[in-house]
Design a protein around this motif. Structure first.
Motif, short mmCIF file in Angstrom:
data_model
loop_
_atom_site.label_atom_id
_atom_site.label_comp_id
_atom_site.label_asym_id
_atom_site.label_seq_id
_atom_site.Cartn_x
_atom_site.Cartn_y
_atom_site.Cartn_z
N GLU A 29 0.80 -1.23 0.00
CA GLU A 29 0.00 0.00 0.00
C GLU A 29 0.83 1.28 0.00
OE1 GLU A 29 -3.26 -0.06 -0.42
OE2 GLU A 29 -3.09 -2.22 -0.53
N LYS A 31 2.77 4.50 -1.20
CA LYS A 31 2.55 5.42 -2.32
C LYS A 31 3.84 6.16 -2.65
CE LYS A 31 -2.04 5.15 -2.32
NZ LYS A 31 -2.89 4.85 -3.38
N LYS A 32 3.98 6.54 -3.92
CA LYS A 32 5.10 7.40 -4.31
C LYS A 32 4.86 8.79 -3.75
CE LYS A 32 6.58 5.14 -8.50
NZ LYS A 32 6.93 5.31 -9.90
N TRP A 33 5.93 9.57 -3.60
CA TRP A 33 5.81 10.92 -3.07
C TRP A 33 5.87 11.91 -4.21
CZ3 TRP A 33 4.18 12.38 1.47
CH2 TRP A 33 4.32 13.71 1.85
N ASP A 34 4.91 12.81 -4.27
CA ASP A 34 4.86 13.83 -5.30
C ASP A 34 5.58 15.08 -4.77
OD1 ASP A 34 4.31 15.56 -7.34
OD2 ASP A 34 2.16 15.21 -7.35
N PRO A 40 1.57 12.55 -0.92
CA PRO A 40 1.64 11.26 -1.62
C PRO A 40 0.95 11.32 -2.97
CG PRO A 40 0.90 10.97 0.64
CD PRO A 40 0.92 12.44 0.38
N THR A 42 -0.77 9.45 -6.49
CA THR A 42 -1.80 8.43 -6.65
C THR A 42 -1.21 7.08 -7.03
OG1 THR A 42 -2.13 9.12 -8.93
CG2 THR A 42 -3.57 10.10 -7.27
N LYS A 43 0.00 7.07 -7.57
CA LYS A 43 0.64 5.81 -7.97
C LYS A 43 1.24 5.11 -6.76
CE LYS A 43 1.92 7.09 -12.64
NZ LYS A 43 3.04 7.20 -13.58
N ARG A 44 1.23 3.80 -6.82
CA ARG A 44 1.84 3.01 -5.75
C ARG A 44 3.33 2.85 -6.00
NH1 ARG A 44 -2.58 -1.72 -4.63
NH2 ARG A 44 -4.14 -0.33 -3.81
#
Length: 56
Positions: A29, A31-34, A40, A42-44
């Motif tokens: 679960e 998430k990548k960090w923007d 976070p 939306t992509k995992r």
């Protein structure tokens, strides 16, 4: 007592140099960090990306 390889505590106990402070490893679960919006994304986060970062 045996710990399953799927358990979150397995990696910090087996790979001590990658997890010197005992933090848990990759979770499905995560998430990548923007960095643009400082939140976070939306992509995992994939398992490969996580461990590439840890090895870097």
């Amino acid at each position: 007592m045996r710990i399953s390889e799927c358990h979150l505590a397995y990696l910090p106990m087996h790979y001590v140099l990658l997890f010197p402070h005992g933090e848990m490893g990759w979770e499905p679960e995560m998430k990548k960090w923007d960095v643009n919006y400082n939140r976070p994304a939306t992509k995992r986060l994939t398992k490969i990306d996580y461990y590439l970062y840890r090895l870097f």
